[in-house]
Design a protein around this motif. Structure first.
Motif, PDB file in Angstrom:
ATOM      1  N   MET A 140      42.714  50.153  34.858  1.00  0.00           N
ATOM      2  CA  MET A 140      42.198  49.090  35.613  1.00  0.00           C
ATOM      3  C   MET A 140      42.582  47.875  35.173  1.00  0.00           C
ATOM      4  SD  MET A 140      38.223  50.553  36.277  1.00  0.00           S
ATOM      5  CE  MET A 140      37.936  49.461  37.848  1.00  0.00           C
ATOM      6  N   LYS A 141      42.553  46.579  35.917  1.00  0.00           N
ATOM      7  CA  LYS A 141      42.911  45.405  35.363  1.00  0.00           C
ATOM      8  C   LYS A 141      41.644  44.330  35.893  1.00  0.00           C
ATOM      9  CE  LYS A 141      47.371  46.265  34.635  1.00  0.00           C
ATOM     10  NZ  LYS A 141      47.891  46.498  33.454  1.00  0.00           N
ATOM     11  N   SER A 142      41.646  43.250  35.326  1.00  0.00           N
ATOM     12  CA  SER A 142      40.747  42.205  35.537  1.00  0.00           C
ATOM     13  C   SER A 142      41.653  41.051  36.034  1.00  0.00           C
ATOM     14  CB  SER A 142      40.088  41.879  34.269  1.00  0.00           C
ATOM     15  OG  SER A 142      39.368  40.395  34.436  1.00  0.00           O
ATOM     16  N   ILE A 143      41.501  40.425  37.147  1.00  0.00           N
ATOM     17  CA  ILE A 143      42.008  39.388  37.532  1.00  0.00           C
ATOM     18  C   ILE A 143      41.057  38.237  37.711  1.00  0.00           C
ATOM     19  CG2 ILE A 143      43.306  38.513  39.354  1.00  0.00           C
ATOM     20  CD1 ILE A 143      43.912  41.556  40.518  1.00  0.00           C
ATOM     21  N   PHE A 144      41.349  37.086  36.911  1.00  0.00           N
ATOM     22  CA  PHE A 144      40.641  35.989  36.931  1.00  0.00           C
ATOM     23  C   PHE A 144      41.261  34.945  37.778  1.00  0.00           C
ATOM     24  CE2 PHE A 144      39.445  31.916  34.773  1.00  0.00           C
ATOM     25  CZ  PHE A 144      38.056  31.634  34.884  1.00  0.00           C
TER      26      PHE A 144
ATOM     27  N   ARG B 142      46.009  47.737  43.345  1.00  0.00           N
ATOM     28  CA  ARG B 142      45.701  46.782  44.205  1.00  0.00           C
ATOM     29  C   ARG B 142      46.001  45.510  43.558  1.00  0.00           C
ATOM     30  NH1 ARG B 142      39.482  48.975  45.103  1.00  0.00           N
ATOM     31  NH2 ARG B 142      40.306  50.852  45.979  1.00  0.00           N
ATOM     32  N   VAL B 143      46.577  45.217  42.361  1.00  0.00           N
ATOM     33  CA  VAL B 143      46.971  43.927  41.872  1.00  0.00           C
ATOM     34  C   VAL B 143      48.004  43.424  42.619  1.00  0.00           C
ATOM     35  CG1 VAL B 143      47.601  42.730  39.896  1.00  0.00           C
ATOM     36  CG2 VAL B 143      45.984  44.569  39.429  1.00  0.00           C
ATOM     37  N   GLU B 144      49.041  44.114  42.801  1.00  0.00           N
ATOM     38  CA  GLU B 144      50.313  43.055  43.331  1.00  0.00           C
ATOM     39  C   GLU B 144      49.780  42.676  44.757  1.00  0.00           C
ATOM     40  OE1 GLU B 144      53.006  41.926  41.913  1.00  0.00           O
ATOM     41  OE2 GLU B 144      52.211  42.945  40.030  1.00  0.00           O
ATOM     42  N   HIS B 145      49.016  43.506  45.736  1.00  0.00           N
ATOM     43  CA  HIS B 145      48.656  42.760  46.924  1.00  0.00           C
ATOM     44  C   HIS B 145      47.866  41.853  47.046  1.00  0.00           C
ATOM     45  CE1 HIS B 145      46.344  42.921  50.863  1.00  0.00           C
ATOM     46  NE2 HIS B 145      47.455  43.177  51.318  1.00  0.00           N
ATOM     47  N   LEU B 146      46.966  41.680  45.984  1.00  0.00           N
ATOM     48  CA  LEU B 146      46.112  40.551  45.872  1.00  0.00           C
ATOM     49  C   LEU B 146      46.843  39.478  45.507  1.00  0.00           C
ATOM     50  CD1 LEU B 146      43.334  39.093  45.561  1.00  0.00           C
ATOM     51  CD2 LEU B 146      42.987  40.062  43.422  1.00  0.00           C
ATOM     52  N   LEU B 147      47.889  39.507  44.325  1.00  0.00           N
ATOM     53  CA  LEU B 147      48.418  38.474  43.827  1.00  0.00           C
ATOM     54  C   LEU B 147      49.514  37.830  44.939  1.00  0.00           C
ATOM     55  CD1 LEU B 147      49.510  39.741  40.189  1.00  0.00           C
ATOM     56  CD2 LEU B 147      47.682  37.832  40.747  1.00  0.00           C
ATOM     57  N   ALA B 148      49.898  38.603  45.651  1.00  0.00           N
ATOM     58  CA  ALA B 148      50.848  38.234  46.789  1.00  0.00           C
ATOM     59  C   ALA B 148      50.219  37.254  47.947  1.00  0.00           C
ATOM     60  CB  ALA B 148      51.470  39.586  47.674  1.00  0.00           C
TER      61      ALA B 148
ATOM     62  N   VAL C  27      45.986  38.010  34.789  1.00  0.00           N
ATOM     63  CA  VAL C  27      45.609  39.461  34.856  1.00  0.00           C
ATOM     64  C   VAL C  27      45.579  40.019  33.597  1.00  0.00           C
ATOM     65  CG1 VAL C  27      46.542  41.799  35.538  1.00  0.00           C
ATOM     66  CG2 VAL C  27      46.834  39.655  36.985  1.00  0.00           C
ATOM     67  N   TRP C  28      44.514  40.765  33.015  1.00  0.00           N
ATOM     68  CA  TRP C  28      44.217  41.351  31.720  1.00  0.00           C
ATOM     69  C   TRP C  28      44.040  42.805  32.106  1.00  0.00           C
ATOM     70  CZ3 TRP C  28      40.645  36.905  32.439  1.00  0.00           C
ATOM     71  CH2 TRP C  28      41.284  35.805  31.948  1.00  0.00           C
ATOM     72  N   ASN C  29      44.408  43.468  30.906  1.00  0.00           N
ATOM     73  CA  ASN C  29      44.126  44.830  30.924  1.00  0.00           C
ATOM     74  C   ASN C  29      42.693  45.155  30.795  1.00  0.00           C
ATOM     75  OD1 ASN C  29      46.926  46.014  31.565  1.00  0.00           O
ATOM     76  ND2 ASN C  29      47.194  45.766  29.336  1.00  0.00           N
ATOM     77  N   ILE C  30      42.155  46.149  31.299  1.00  0.00           N
ATOM     78  CA  ILE C  30      40.886  46.462  30.981  1.00  0.00           C
ATOM     79  C   ILE C  30      40.828  47.838  30.161  1.00  0.00           C
ATOM     80  CG2 ILE C  30      38.625  47.342  32.095  1.00  0.00           C
ATOM     81  CD1 ILE C  30      38.982  44.273  32.331  1.00  0.00           C
ATOM     82  N   GLU C  31      40.159  47.587  29.042  1.00  0.00           N
ATOM     83  CA  GLU C  31      39.976  48.881  27.867  1.00  0.00           C
ATOM     84  C   GLU C  31      39.108  49.785  28.284  1.00  0.00           C
ATOM     85  OE1 GLU C  31      42.583  49.142  25.599  1.00  0.00           O
ATOM     86  OE2 GLU C  31      43.452  47.126  26.382  1.00  0.00           O
ATOM     87  N   GLN C  32      37.772  49.321  28.228  1.00  0.00           N
ATOM     88  CA  GLN C  32      36.810  50.215  28.772  1.00  0.00           C
ATOM     89  C   GLN C  32      35.684  49.606  29.952  1.00  0.00           C
ATOM     90  OE1 GLN C  32      34.554  50.821  25.165  1.00  0.00           O
ATOM     91  NE2 GLN C  32      36.511  51.877  24.181  1.00  0.00           N
TER      92      GLN C  32
END
Length: 97
Positions: free
Chosen positions: A1-5, A66-72, A90-95
């Protein structure tokens, strides 16, 4: 999972909301009024008499695919309106809990 700020001029609100929806990033937290100044160009957004504009920010956690679609989608908003300002990190989510 990724976090997008995502930080952006308030004028981008509808476009950012649509980008999240079309990217299937349903869950997010909205920070409706944030101030700041970009690192490269643009004027400060501080909500003051001298700098009356304000920004918004959103953070979402989504699946990696889903990250690339959102960033585009966000990139297109920024390119189409370069004077408004929009940044995404974009950051990695550890837990998660």
């Amino acid at each position: 999972m990724k976090s997008i700020f995502i930080t952006y001029d308030q004028a981008h609100h509808e476009g950012v909301a649509e980008a999240l929806k079309s990217s299937l990033c349903r869950g997010y937290t909205l920070f409706p009024t944030v101030g700041g100044c970009g690192t490269k160009t643009g004027e400060p957004h501080l909500g003051s008499h001298a700098w009356p504009a304000m920004n918004e920010a959103v953070i979402t956690i989504c699946d990696d695919d889903r990250v690339e679609h959102l960033l585009a989608r966000l990139r297109k908003l920024d390119v189409d309106n370069p004077l408004l300002g929009l940044r995404a990190f974009v950051w990695n989510i550890e837990q998660t809990l």
